[in-house]
Structure formats: structure tokens, C-alpha cells
Design a protein around this motif. Structure first.
Motif, mmCIF file in Angstrom:
data_model
loop_
_atom_site.group_PDB
_atom_site.id
_atom_site.type_symbol
_atom_site.label_atom_id
_atom_site.label_comp_id
_atom_site.label_asym_id
_atom_site.label_seq_id
_atom_site.Cartn_x
_atom_site.Cartn_y
_atom_site.Cartn_z
ATOM 1 N N GLY A 88 0.778 -1.227 0.000
ATOM 2 C CA GLY A 88 0.000 0.000 0.000
ATOM 3 C C GLY A 88 0.807 1.274 0.000
ATOM 4 N N SER A 89 2.141 1.163 -0.036
ATOM 5 C CA SER A 89 2.990 2.352 -0.029
ATOM 6 C C SER A 89 2.880 3.098 -1.355
ATOM 7 N N PRO A 90 2.944 4.413 -1.343
ATOM 8 C CA PRO A 90 3.008 5.154 -2.605
ATOM 9 C C PRO A 90 4.247 4.744 -3.405
ATOM 10 N N VAL A 91 4.092 4.694 -4.731
ATOM 11 C CA VAL A 91 5.172 4.262 -5.608
ATOM 12 C C VAL A 91 5.570 5.409 -6.531
ATOM 13 N N LEU A 92 6.873 5.661 -6.617
ATOM 14 C CA LEU A 92 7.433 6.626 -7.556
ATOM 15 C C LEU A 92 8.151 5.817 -8.625
ATOM 16 N N LEU A 93 7.784 5.998 -9.869
ATOM 17 C CA LEU A 93 8.187 5.101 -10.937
ATOM 18 C C LEU A 93 8.877 5.848 -12.065
ATOM 19 N N ALA A 94 10.107 5.444 -12.389
ATOM 20 C CA ALA A 94 10.871 6.055 -13.480
ATOM 21 C C ALA A 94 10.849 5.136 -14.692
ATOM 22 N N LEU A 95 10.350 5.663 -15.808
ATOM 23 C CA LEU A 95 10.203 4.879 -17.027
ATOM 24 C C LEU A 95 10.564 5.716 -18.245
ATOM 25 N N HIS A 96 10.826 5.009 -19.347
ATOM 26 C CA HIS A 96 11.055 5.678 -20.621
ATOM 27 C C HIS A 96 9.802 6.450 -21.001
ATOM 28 N N GLY A 97 9.925 7.697 -21.370
ATOM 29 C CA GLY A 97 8.771 8.563 -21.556
ATOM 30 C C GLY A 97 8.123 8.461 -22.913
ATOM 31 N N ASP A 98 7.477 7.341 -23.193
ATOM 32 C CA ASP A 98 6.725 7.225 -24.435
ATOM 33 C C ASP A 98 5.414 6.501 -24.158
ATOM 34 N N GLU A 99 4.666 6.181 -25.206
ATOM 35 C CA GLU A 99 3.340 5.585 -25.040
ATOM 36 C C GLU A 99 3.390 4.217 -24.376
ATOM 37 N N LEU A 125 19.610 4.275 -18.944
ATOM 38 C CA LEU A 125 18.784 5.474 -19.169
ATOM 39 C C LEU A 125 17.959 5.817 -17.926
ATOM 40 N N GLU A 126 16.618 5.829 -18.020
ATOM 41 C CA GLU A 126 15.802 6.263 -16.875
ATOM 42 C C GLU A 126 16.023 5.409 -15.629
ATOM 43 N N ALA A 127 16.425 4.157 -15.802
ATOM 44 C CA ALA A 127 16.646 3.269 -14.651
ATOM 45 C C ALA A 127 18.077 3.293 -14.142
ATOM 46 N N SER A 128 18.962 3.969 -14.859
ATOM 47 C CA SER A 128 20.386 3.877 -14.544
ATOM 48 C C SER A 128 20.705 4.376 -13.143
ATOM 49 N N ALA A 129 20.140 5.506 -12.750
ATOM 50 C CA ALA A 129 20.482 6.082 -11.448
ATOM 51 C C ALA A 129 20.059 5.181 -10.302
ATOM 52 N N LEU A 130 18.927 4.474 -10.451
ATOM 53 C CA LEU A 130 18.490 3.590 -9.372
ATOM 54 C C LEU A 130 19.358 2.339 -9.317
#
Length: 332
Positions: A58-69, A263-268
Motif C-alpha cells: 500500500g505504499s506510494p510508488v514513484l516510478l521512473a520509465l522511458h517517456g513514451d506511449e 537510461l531512466e533506470a540507470s540512477a536507481l
């Protein structure tokens, strides 16, 4: 008022290894290597796996993804499965570190008890083609951060989830503490870094200042280090601005040389590696090294892993558009 501690209490990772790409056709590309997982993995499925491992609960989730459809159905599927409404970050190579900084700030301010940050990128043909056409990928097939003869980055798979919470964690062992974070933009160019490194230097100083940590207390820096001739030189200039004379004593390596640029996941992924280094007490080598470059005068770890000699570790990232982040990690 005592600041609320920001503890890392869960971590799950999926990543790949360097090899010729077989997931899609690269016969007409100049570069042919990436750090991929076997077969054709499913991003949505792997994100669900890592979120389950760290425990969404139930924790809030912050999600990093490639920004397309393609991000929309993934986000919708995770929302339905876990009963959450993810906040989505798509800010290129600092998407995940921006999410971590936001999560840490919310917890430190007492506005959240527990947050989960997740990120995912799997190497795919469209982005590979764009980077290849832009001559950003290494034609030699080796990612050589800060080294003489470096010729570009290599992409890599990464799916990562990390749980952050205020401590002490009830019934869970803390893996690390996020002690400081900093963000800064330079707006120098849409894709070229500021050669002075001023933006990244500000982000680093902000992270150190927030934690009340001096440069001598940083035992290792996990660099952005993409293997770009221009980018690595700009990063070296930034580190000189941020650390001054102390830079000569600071061990530096870029773990992208081992797992590629996700890319978007690299920092994590790099934060996860940094937490593992803290636990192991050993600083990893900067792979692909051919020899020093006069534009990158750094204490690069090249011969063998070194024993960690100071209590804080710093991981930094930079992105197109002049965005820069720094995350400082310490023992729980």
C-alpha cells in the motif's frame, strides 16, 4: 528539531551483461553490444517482480520509465495489480535519482512514512538506433569511463525497486541511509554538457551540505561516467569544482563500465550498486581502462578493488538538458 532518518529497507534488481545484441537485428548498426538479459524479458512483469520483492504494502510508488506511449499500459497494469497510483518520472538519465530525492525529502520532512521507488528500462531497437545514429554508442564494444581511447556508451537492461522509510524500520533491517541529496540544472545545451561542470558541482555540494558531510568523509564516488569523450571531461571538471584538492584522494569509478547505461533506470541501479559497495566495504574497479586522459585527472580505481576508507558514498548522474543529481549514502 532532529531530522527524520531516511532508511533503505528493501532492494531488488534485475540487470544484464555485455554481449552482442540478439534481442533485435543490429546488422545495419555501427555498434552491436549492450548489457542485456537472456531472451526477451517483459518489462511490466519484471517491475511487478521487484515491487513484490521489496513489498509495496500500500505504499506510494514513484516510478521512473522511458517517456513514451509504452509507459502508459505498464503504469496502468501496476496500478491495478498493487492498488497504487504511481507518480511517474520520465526525466531521462536522472529520472530515478530525482524520484529518490523527492521520496527522501518527503520522508525527512515527516510527510511520508514509507515510499517505494522503482525504475525500468530494457534495451530496445528504437532507442538503440537513435543513439547509434548519433554516434553515442561505443563502436569498439567496450565502455571505458574516463579512459584514454573511450568512444561512447553502451546501453543496458535494468529493473530496480527500492523501499525508503522513516526509521527505525519496524521488523526490517535497514541496508543504508540516504544522508544527502542535491539537484541542479545548467541549461547549457539540449544534449551537450556544460564543459565547466558547474551544474553537477552544485548538485554535489548541495548533497554534502544537506548531510553536513565534508569532502574528506566521502570514501568513493560512483560517477556518471558514460564513456563519452565530452561528457566524461565535463564530469571531471565538475568533480574538481566540487572537491578541490580533496579530489586527488577520492576513489572514483563508474559502474556503467560493468552494467551499461540503463537510461531512466540507470540512477536507481547505480544507487543499488552503491548500497552494495557500502555493505561489502570494497570499491569496484572502473572497467575498460586503457590509460589516463589529461582531461580526466581523477583517482580512478583501475587495478583492483580497494577497501572503503571513509563512511559516506556518493553516486551522481547527469542527463540531456543539463539536469544533474547527487545522492549521498551512509551506514544505517
Amino acid at each position: 528539531m532532529t531530522a527524520v532518518p531516511v532508511l533503505v529497507t528493501g532492494l531488488a534488481v534485475r540487470s544484464g551483461t555485455f554481449a552482442p545484441v540478439t534481442r533485435f537485428d543490429v546488422s545495419n548498426r555501427q555498434a552491436v553490444v549492450a548489457a542485456t538479459q537472456p531472451g526477451d524479458p517483459d518489462l511490466a512483469g519484471q517491475l511487478a517482480e521487484v515491487l513484490t520483492e521489496v513489498g509495496v504494502q500500500g505504499s506510494p510508488v514513484l516510478l521512473a520509465l522511458h517517456g513514451d506511449e509504452r509507459a502508459r499500459p505498464i503504469t496502468a497494469g501496476l496500478a491495478a495489480r498493487f492498488g497504487v497510483d504511481p507518480r511517474v518520472y520520465t526525466g531521462a538519465c536522472v529520472a530515478a535519482s530525482t524520484a529518490v530525492a523527492d521520496a527522501a525529502a518527503l520522508i525527512a520532512a515527516g510527510r511520508a512514512e514509507r515510499l517505494v521507488v522503482a525504475a525500468g528500462y530494457l534495451v530496445e531497437p528504437d532507442t538503440f538506433a537513435v543513439f547509434d545514429a548519433g554516434r553515442a554508442l561505443s563502436r569498439s564494444g567496450v565502455l571505458r569511463p574516463f579512459s584514454r581511447g573511450r568512444d561512447g556508451l553502451l546501453l543496458g537492461d535494468a529493473v530496480v525497486a527500492l523501499a525508503l522509510e522513516a526509521g527505525p524500520a519496524a521488523g526490517r533491517s535497514a541496508l543504508a541511509r540516504i544522508t544527502g541529496w542535491g539537484r541542479a540544472g545548467d541549461g547549457y545545451h539540449v544534449c551537450r554538457p556544460d564543459p565547466s561542470g558547474a551544474g553537477l558541482a552544485r548538485a554535489i555540494r548541495a548533497a554534502l551540505d544537506r548531510a553536513g558531510v565534508g569532502a574528506a568523509q566521502v570514501g568513493w564516488l560512483n560517477a556518471n561516467g558514460t564513456g563519452s569523450p565530452i561528457g566524461d571531461a565535463a564530469e571531471a571538471a565538475a568533480l574538481a569544482l566540487a572537491f578541490g584538492e580533496q579530489l586527488a584522494e577520492l576513489p572514483v569509478s563508474s559502474t556503467k563500465s560493468l552494467h551499461g547505461h540503463a537510461l531512466e533506470a540507470s540512477a536507481l541501479l547505480e544507487l543499488a550498486v552503491t548500497i552494495d559497495v557500502l555493505a561489502e566495504g570494497k570499491v569496484p574497479v572502473n572497467a575498460g581502462w586503457l590509460g589516463p586522459d589529461e582531461q580526466c585527472r581523477l583517482n580512478v580505481v583501475v587495478d583492483a578493488p580497494r577497501t572503503l576508507a571513509a563512511p559516506h558514498l556518493l553516486t551522481v548522474n547527469s542527463a540531456f538538458g543539463g539536469a544533474n543529481t547527487a545522492l549521498l549514502v551512509g551506514a544505517p
